[in-house]
Motif scaffolding. Structure first.
Motif, PDB file in Angstrom:
ATOM      1  N   SER A 136       0.824  -1.209   0.000  1.00  0.00           N
ATOM      2  CA  SER A 136       0.000   0.000   0.000  1.00  0.00           C
ATOM      3  C   SER A 136       0.854   1.253   0.000  1.00  0.00           C
ATOM      4  CB  SER A 136      -0.930   0.012   1.217  1.00  0.00           C
ATOM      5  OG  SER A 136      -1.924  -0.965   1.059  1.00  0.00           O
ATOM      6  N   ALA A 137       2.118   1.133   0.402  1.00  0.00           N
ATOM      7  CA  ALA A 137       3.066   2.257   0.304  1.00  0.00           C
ATOM      8  C   ALA A 137       4.482   1.705   0.450  1.00  0.00           C
ATOM      9  CB  ALA A 137       2.792   3.308   1.380  1.00  0.00           C
ATOM     10  N   MET A 138       5.449   2.568   0.106  1.00  0.00           N
ATOM     11  CA  MET A 138       6.860   2.179   0.184  1.00  0.00           C
ATOM     12  C   MET A 138       7.583   3.215   1.035  1.00  0.00           C
ATOM     13  SD  MET A 138       7.271   1.352  -3.872  1.00  0.00           S
ATOM     14  CE  MET A 138       6.849   3.043  -4.314  1.00  0.00           C
ATOM     15  N   ALA A 139       8.386   2.743   1.986  1.00  0.00           N
ATOM     16  CA  ALA A 139       9.050   3.652   2.934  1.00  0.00           C
ATOM     17  C   ALA A 139      10.531   3.809   2.609  1.00  0.00           C
ATOM     18  CB  ALA A 139       8.895   3.113   4.354  1.00  0.00           C
ATOM     19  N   VAL A 140      10.942   5.064   2.460  1.00  0.00           N
ATOM     20  CA  VAL A 140      12.337   5.386   2.138  1.00  0.00           C
ATOM     21  C   VAL A 140      12.891   6.321   3.204  1.00  0.00           C
ATOM     22  CG1 VAL A 140      13.892   6.289   0.350  1.00  0.00           C
ATOM     23  CG2 VAL A 140      11.624   5.483  -0.267  1.00  0.00           C
ATOM     24  N   GLN A 141      14.092   6.016   3.662  1.00  0.00           N
ATOM     25  CA  GLN A 141      14.742   6.869   4.650  1.00  0.00           C
ATOM     26  C   GLN A 141      15.345   8.091   3.953  1.00  0.00           C
ATOM     27  OE1 GLN A 141      14.090   4.969   7.043  1.00  0.00           O
ATOM     28  NE2 GLN A 141      15.113   5.739   8.867  1.00  0.00           N
ATOM     29  N   VAL A 142      15.137   9.278   4.533  1.00  0.00           N
ATOM     30  CA  VAL A 142      15.707  10.507   3.972  1.00  0.00           C
ATOM     31  C   VAL A 142      16.471  11.216   5.099  1.00  0.00           C
ATOM     32  CG1 VAL A 142      15.234  12.678   2.782  1.00  0.00           C
ATOM     33  CG2 VAL A 142      13.772  10.699   2.363  1.00  0.00           C
ATOM     34  N   PHE A 143      17.782  11.296   4.940  1.00  0.00           N
ATOM     35  CA  PHE A 143      18.632  11.826   6.012  1.00  0.00           C
ATOM     36  C   PHE A 143      18.958  13.297   5.742  1.00  0.00           C
ATOM     37  CE2 PHE A 143      19.215   7.271   6.156  1.00  0.00           C
ATOM     38  CZ  PHE A 143      19.329   6.975   7.505  1.00  0.00           C
ATOM     39  N   ILE A 144      18.026  14.175   6.048  1.00  0.00           N
ATOM     40  CA  ILE A 144      18.271  15.607   5.855  1.00  0.00           C
ATOM     41  C   ILE A 144      19.344  16.050   6.871  1.00  0.00           C
ATOM     42  CG2 ILE A 144      17.256  17.924   5.934  1.00  0.00           C
ATOM     43  CD1 ILE A 144      16.142  16.175   3.653  1.00  0.00           C
ATOM     44  N   GLY A 145      20.406  16.640   6.351  1.00  0.00           N
ATOM     45  CA  GLY A 145      21.518  17.042   7.235  1.00  0.00           C
ATOM     46  C   GLY A 145      22.516  15.927   7.467  1.00  0.00           C
ATOM     47  N   GLY A 146      22.217  14.744   6.960  1.00  0.00           N
ATOM     48  CA  GLY A 146      23.132  13.613   7.139  1.00  0.00           C
ATOM     49  C   GLY A 146      24.239  13.647   6.096  1.00  0.00           C
ATOM     50  N   GLU A 147      25.214  12.783   6.283  1.00  0.00           N
ATOM     51  CA  GLU A 147      26.367  12.788   5.376  1.00  0.00           C
ATOM     52  C   GLU A 147      25.944  12.507   3.929  1.00  0.00           C
ATOM     53  OE1 GLU A 147      29.627  10.637   7.029  1.00  0.00           O
ATOM     54  OE2 GLU A 147      30.667  10.599   5.092  1.00  0.00           O
ATOM     55  N   TYR A 148      24.998  11.614   3.749  1.00  0.00           N
ATOM     56  CA  TYR A 148      24.554  11.275   2.389  1.00  0.00           C
ATOM     57  C   TYR A 148      23.161  11.850   2.116  1.00  0.00           C
ATOM     58  CZ  TYR A 148      28.580   8.218   2.124  1.00  0.00           C
ATOM     59  OH  TYR A 148      29.874   7.736   2.095  1.00  0.00           O
ATOM     60  N   GLU A 149      23.002  13.106   2.529  1.00  0.00           N
ATOM     61  CA  GLU A 149      21.708  13.769   2.359  1.00  0.00           C
ATOM     62  C   GLU A 149      21.208  13.684   0.924  1.00  0.00           C
ATOM     63  OE1 GLU A 149      21.442  18.221   1.937  1.00  0.00           O
ATOM     64  OE2 GLU A 149      20.473  18.021   3.884  1.00  0.00           O
ATOM     65  N   LYS A 150      22.034  14.143  -0.023  1.00  0.00           N
ATOM     66  CA  LYS A 150      21.583  14.225  -1.419  1.00  0.00           C
ATOM     67  C   LYS A 150      21.199  12.840  -1.950  1.00  0.00           C
ATOM     68  CE  LYS A 150      23.061  15.368  -6.055  1.00  0.00           C
ATOM     69  NZ  LYS A 150      24.208  15.772  -6.882  1.00  0.00           N
ATOM     70  N   ILE A 154      17.552  11.691  -3.352  1.00  0.00           N
ATOM     71  CA  ILE A 154      17.355  11.153  -4.706  1.00  0.00           C
ATOM     72  C   ILE A 154      16.759   9.736  -4.650  1.00  0.00           C
ATOM     73  CG2 ILE A 154      18.511  10.551  -6.902  1.00  0.00           C
ATOM     74  CD1 ILE A 154      18.141  13.598  -6.294  1.00  0.00           C
ATOM     75  N   ASN A 155      17.147   8.962  -3.645  1.00  0.00           N
ATOM     76  CA  ASN A 155      16.467   7.650  -3.463  1.00  0.00           C
ATOM     77  C   ASN A 155      14.960   7.868  -3.380  1.00  0.00           C
ATOM     78  OD1 ASN A 155      18.876   6.229  -3.279  1.00  0.00           O
ATOM     79  ND2 ASN A 155      18.886   6.170  -1.026  1.00  0.00           N
ATOM     80  N   MET A 156      14.588   8.888  -2.600  1.00  0.00           N
ATOM     81  CA  MET A 156      13.158   9.144  -2.407  1.00  0.00           C
ATOM     82  C   MET A 156      12.491   9.592  -3.712  1.00  0.00           C
ATOM     83  SD  MET A 156      11.235  12.019  -0.192  1.00  0.00           S
ATOM     84  CE  MET A 156      11.214  13.119  -1.597  1.00  0.00           C
ATOM     85  N   THR A 157      13.137  10.519  -4.424  1.00  0.00           N
ATOM     86  CA  THR A 157      12.474  11.013  -5.644  1.00  0.00           C
ATOM     87  C   THR A 157      12.362   9.903  -6.696  1.00  0.00           C
ATOM     88  OG1 THR A 157      14.545  11.895  -6.555  1.00  0.00           O
ATOM     89  CG2 THR A 157      13.192  13.411  -5.273  1.00  0.00           C
ATOM     90  N   LYS A 158      13.352   9.015  -6.725  1.00  0.00           N
ATOM     91  CA  LYS A 158      13.246   7.885  -7.668  1.00  0.00           C
ATOM     92  C   LYS A 158      12.059   6.994  -7.287  1.00  0.00           C
ATOM     93  CE  LYS A 158      17.998   7.338  -9.199  1.00  0.00           C
ATOM     94  NZ  LYS A 158      19.294   6.776  -8.813  1.00  0.00           N
ATOM     95  N   MET A 159      11.896   6.757  -6.009  1.00  0.00           N
ATOM     96  CA  MET A 159      10.784   5.908  -5.547  1.00  0.00           C
ATOM     97  C   MET A 159       9.453   6.606  -5.841  1.00  0.00           C
ATOM     98  SD  MET A 159      11.801   3.054  -4.290  1.00  0.00           S
ATOM     99  CE  MET A 159      10.659   1.872  -4.955  1.00  0.00           C
ATOM    100  N   VAL A 160       9.417   7.928  -5.647  1.00  0.00           N
ATOM    101  CA  VAL A 160       8.189   8.676  -5.944  1.00  0.00           C
ATOM    102  C   VAL A 160       7.845   8.521  -7.425  1.00  0.00           C
ATOM    103  CG1 VAL A 160       7.165  10.981  -6.114  1.00  0.00           C
ATOM    104  CG2 VAL A 160       8.419  10.330  -4.043  1.00  0.00           C
ATOM    105  N   ASP A 161       8.856   8.658  -8.300  1.00  0.00           N
ATOM    106  CA  ASP A 161       8.594   8.525  -9.744  1.00  0.00           C
ATOM    107  C   ASP A 161       8.072   7.128 -10.080  1.00  0.00           C
ATOM    108  OD1 ASP A 161       9.243  11.088 -10.536  1.00  0.00           O
ATOM    109  OD2 ASP A 161      11.367  10.626 -10.740  1.00  0.00           O
ATOM    110  N   MET A 162       8.727   6.119  -9.516  1.00  0.00           N
ATOM    111  CA  MET A 162       8.287   4.741  -9.799  1.00  0.00           C
ATOM    112  C   MET A 162       6.893   4.506  -9.206  1.00  0.00           C
ATOM    113  SD  MET A 162      11.686   2.384  -9.511  1.00  0.00           S
ATOM    114  CE  MET A 162      12.496   3.117  -8.107  1.00  0.00           C
ATOM    115  N   GLY A 163       6.687   5.039  -7.999  1.00  0.00           N
ATOM    116  CA  GLY A 163       5.382   4.870  -7.342  1.00  0.00           C
ATOM    117  C   GLY A 163       4.277   5.537  -8.135  1.00  0.00           C
ATOM    118  N   MET A 164       4.562   6.698  -8.721  1.00  0.00           N
ATOM    119  CA  MET A 164       3.545   7.387  -9.531  1.00  0.00           C
ATOM    120  C   MET A 164       3.152   6.518 -10.725  1.00  0.00           C
ATOM    121  SD  MET A 164       2.827  10.230  -8.023  1.00  0.00           S
ATOM    122  CE  MET A 164       1.946  11.229  -9.185  1.00  0.00           C
TER     123      MET A 164
END
Ligand code: R5P
Length: 291
Positions: A136-150, A154-164
């Motif tokens: 029913s949904a897919m959960a992606v970790q987004v580390f704002i301010g973390g070492e691998y923030e970007k 981008i992991n999230m935006t890719k999942m959003v595109d695929m989810g759409m």
């Protein structure tokens, strides 16, 4: 097949009544496609507008967490009381009965462990598998301010595109990790970035001060994580305050499955989230059910 003689005249087209369309109940979600709304409506209760997600995905980076050593024994008894199970595909396939009527939120990011830098995640699941598993949904970790923030954004935006493309919403999980300043200013930043970049709903932590500004500034629903185990009454107070401050539910793990009575605790959490019960009354319920 032609109409039977005489039936035609009896048909009623209500030509004077405009067709109505009910507005979708979830904040910021009215423009989504039917499949995505249908899936969100399996996570969030359309009557209360809220959800009690049971988070049991901790093993994906920290192994057999206390309370999750035997999901078949410890977690399956909680399943009837959750709106949604949030978990990995490994646990889903190996332990959760496929005839469950509960919605499933799949953990789709991973690749790190507690032994290394946690924010260095990648996407760890193909959308086809989420479709196969009827997520029913897919959960992606987004580390704002973390070492691998970007990278995690981008992991999230890719999942959003695929989810759409497939009609599956993406849940952005923000602000998890070590050494984060956890205040409303940070949460406003983190949740808003995830929403602006397309996540259909967001999971973050609750802070007592100004949490209503976090939910107000986020155009899509926010659910709160439970965080480290605390006393049951304190966890119920936190859930209640978050709901009063505009949260659309909880995605709670340790404060349920590490409770002295997980089955009683999840029902007490439900009372706070779905019935607006006071934390004190919900705690009474917890103590009654615990006996
Ligand atoms: C965090 O990344 C984990 O995936 C959990 O889902 C999350 O922390 C919620 O669980 P808890 O209520 O135990 O904090």
């Amino acid at each position: 097949m032609p109409d039977i003689d005489g039936i035609n005249e009896a048909k009623q087209y209500y030509t004077d009544v405009p067709q109505t369309a009910k507005r979708y109940f979830l904040k910021g979600s009215d423009s989504l496609d039917w499949g995505m709304k249908n899936r969100l409506g399996r996570i969030f209760n359309p009557v209360s507008g809220k959800t009690v997600m049971l988070a049991i995905d901790h093993g994906y980076f920290q192994g057999p967490t206390t309370g999750l050593e035997r999901i078949d024994l410890n977690i399956l008894p909680l399943e009837p009381y959750a709106d949604t199970l949030m978990l990995t595909r490994g646990i889903l396939r190996s332990i959760i009965p496929p005839d469950t009527q509960k919605s499933i939120v799949l953990r789709v990011s991973g690749g790190t462990s507690i032994l290394k830098e946690l924010s260095n995640e990648a996407l760890a699941l193909d959308i086809e598998d989420a479709v196969r598993l009827n997520a029913s949904a897919m959960a992606v970790q987004v580390f704002i301010g973390g070492e691998y923030e970007k990278e995690t954004i981008i992991n999230m935006t890719k999942m959003v595109d695929m989810g759409m493309r497939c009609g599956i919403p993406t849940l952005a999980v923000t602000a998890v990790g070590k050494n984060m300043v956890r205040d409303a200013k940070y949460f406003r930043l983190a949740t808003r970035i995830c929403a602006e970049l397309g996540a259909q709903y967001i999971k973050t932590y609750y802070v007592p001060e100004d949490f209503e500004t976090v939910t107000a500034a986020c155009p899509v629903p926010i659910v709160i994580a439970g965080g480290q185990k605390m006393l049951e009454l304190d966890a119920l107070k936190m859930a209640s305050q978050a709901i009063q401050a505009g949260a659309a539910g909880v995605d709670m793990g340790r404060n349920i499955f590490q409770s002295d009575s997980p089955v009683a605790m999840i029902q007490a959490v439900r009372a706070v989230v779905h019935d607006n019960e006071s934390p004190e009354k919900a705690f009474d319920l917890y103590n009654t059910l615990k006996k």
